[in-house]
Write a protein that holds these residues in place. Structure first.
Motif, PDB file in Angstrom:
ATOM      1  N   SER A 101       0.818  -1.212   0.000  1.00 51.72           N
ATOM      2  CA  SER A 101       0.000   0.000   0.000  1.00 51.72           C
ATOM      3  C   SER A 101       0.855   1.266   0.000  1.00 51.72           C
ATOM      4  CB  SER A 101      -0.910   0.002   1.231  1.00 51.72           C
ATOM      5  OG  SER A 101      -1.696   1.170   1.255  1.00 51.72           O
ATOM      6  N   SER A 102       0.381   2.253  -0.739  1.00 54.61           N
ATOM      7  CA  SER A 102       1.061   3.548  -0.752  1.00 54.61           C
ATOM      8  C   SER A 102       0.217   4.637  -0.086  1.00 54.61           C
ATOM      9  CB  SER A 102       1.395   3.956  -2.189  1.00 54.61           C
ATOM     10  OG  SER A 102       0.218   4.070  -2.941  1.00 54.61           O
ATOM     11  N   ASP A 103      -1.017   4.308   0.252  1.00 60.25           N
ATOM     12  CA  ASP A 103      -1.935   5.251   0.888  1.00 60.25           C
ATOM     13  C   ASP A 103      -1.684   5.259   2.395  1.00 60.25           C
ATOM     14  OD1 ASP A 103      -4.034   6.850   1.682  1.00 60.25           O
ATOM     15  OD2 ASP A 103      -5.590   5.359   1.263  1.00 60.25           O
ATOM     16  N   ASP A 104      -1.227   6.397   2.926  1.00 58.03           N
ATOM     17  CA  ASP A 104      -0.877   6.485   4.343  1.00 58.03           C
ATOM     18  C   ASP A 104      -2.059   6.211   5.261  1.00 58.03           C
ATOM     19  OD1 ASP A 104       1.772   6.983   3.829  1.00 58.03           O
ATOM     20  OD2 ASP A 104       1.578   9.162   3.977  1.00 58.03           O
ATOM     21  N   LEU A 105      -3.237   6.701   4.899  1.00 53.71           N
ATOM     22  CA  LEU A 105      -4.420   6.468   5.729  1.00 53.71           C
ATOM     23  C   LEU A 105      -4.777   4.984   5.761  1.00 53.71           C
ATOM     24  CD1 LEU A 105      -6.562   7.801   7.478  1.00 53.71           C
ATOM     25  CD2 LEU A 105      -7.947   8.116   5.430  1.00 53.71           C
ATOM     26  N   TYR A 147      -2.518  -1.201   9.751  1.00 59.89           N
ATOM     27  CA  TYR A 147      -1.596  -1.456  10.861  1.00 59.89           C
ATOM     28  C   TYR A 147      -2.363  -1.636  12.168  1.00 59.89           C
ATOM     29  CZ  TYR A 147       1.979  -0.678  14.385  1.00 59.89           C
ATOM     30  OH  TYR A 147       2.796  -0.807  15.476  1.00 59.89           O
ATOM     31  N   LYS A 155      -2.684   2.552   5.239  1.00 66.33           N
ATOM     32  CA  LYS A 155      -1.615   1.888   5.984  1.00 66.33           C
ATOM     33  C   LYS A 155      -1.860   1.978   7.485  1.00 66.33           C
ATOM     34  CE  LYS A 155       2.533   1.881   3.208  1.00 66.33           C
ATOM     35  NZ  LYS A 155       3.908   2.362   3.102  1.00 66.33           N
ATOM     36  N   HIS A 156      -2.256   3.153   7.940  1.00 68.61           N
ATOM     37  CA  HIS A 156      -2.504   3.333   9.370  1.00 68.61           C
ATOM     38  C   HIS A 156      -3.657   2.437   9.831  1.00 68.61           C
ATOM     39  CE1 HIS A 156      -2.652   5.186  13.279  1.00 68.61           C
ATOM     40  NE2 HIS A 156      -3.934   5.452  13.109  1.00 68.61           N
TER      41      HIS A 156
END
Length: 94
Positions: free
Chosen positions: A59-63, A69, A65-66
């Motif tokens: 994934s490259s989308d930070d939201l 996680y 990813k968070h």
């Protein structure tokens, strides 16, 4: 002690490839449904967490990813609560 099995490797590889192709949602949703139904089963929770970790790698989308996680850590916490000696879940959690 639970060893890493070919099922673990196949799941991780399959979800990684599916995530690269933008098709992992269906697999992860199916694993999430199984986890929601049977969250006390450490293997069900671990498969779900492992799939989420595979998606995180791509994934490259930070939201996203968070969120992934956080969900994977919650699933791994459940795995370790019901099976404290699950070393692979402990390793992934670390």
């Amino acid at each position: 002690m639970r060893l890493i099995g070919s099922d673990d490797e196949q799941l991780f590889h399959t979800v990684t490839i599916a995530a690269r192709l933008g098709k992992a949602n269906r697999i992860v949703d199916r694993l999430a449904a199984a986890y929601d139904e049977n969250w006390e089963d450490p293997e069900t929770g671990f498969r779900y967490a492992l799939a989420l970790i595979a998606v995180l790698q791509v994934s490259s989308d930070d939201l996203a990813k968070h969120a992934g996680y956080t969900q994977s850590m919650e699933a791994l916490d459940d795995v370790l609560a019901s099976s404290p000696d699950h070393w692979l879940a402990r390793y992934c959690r670390a």
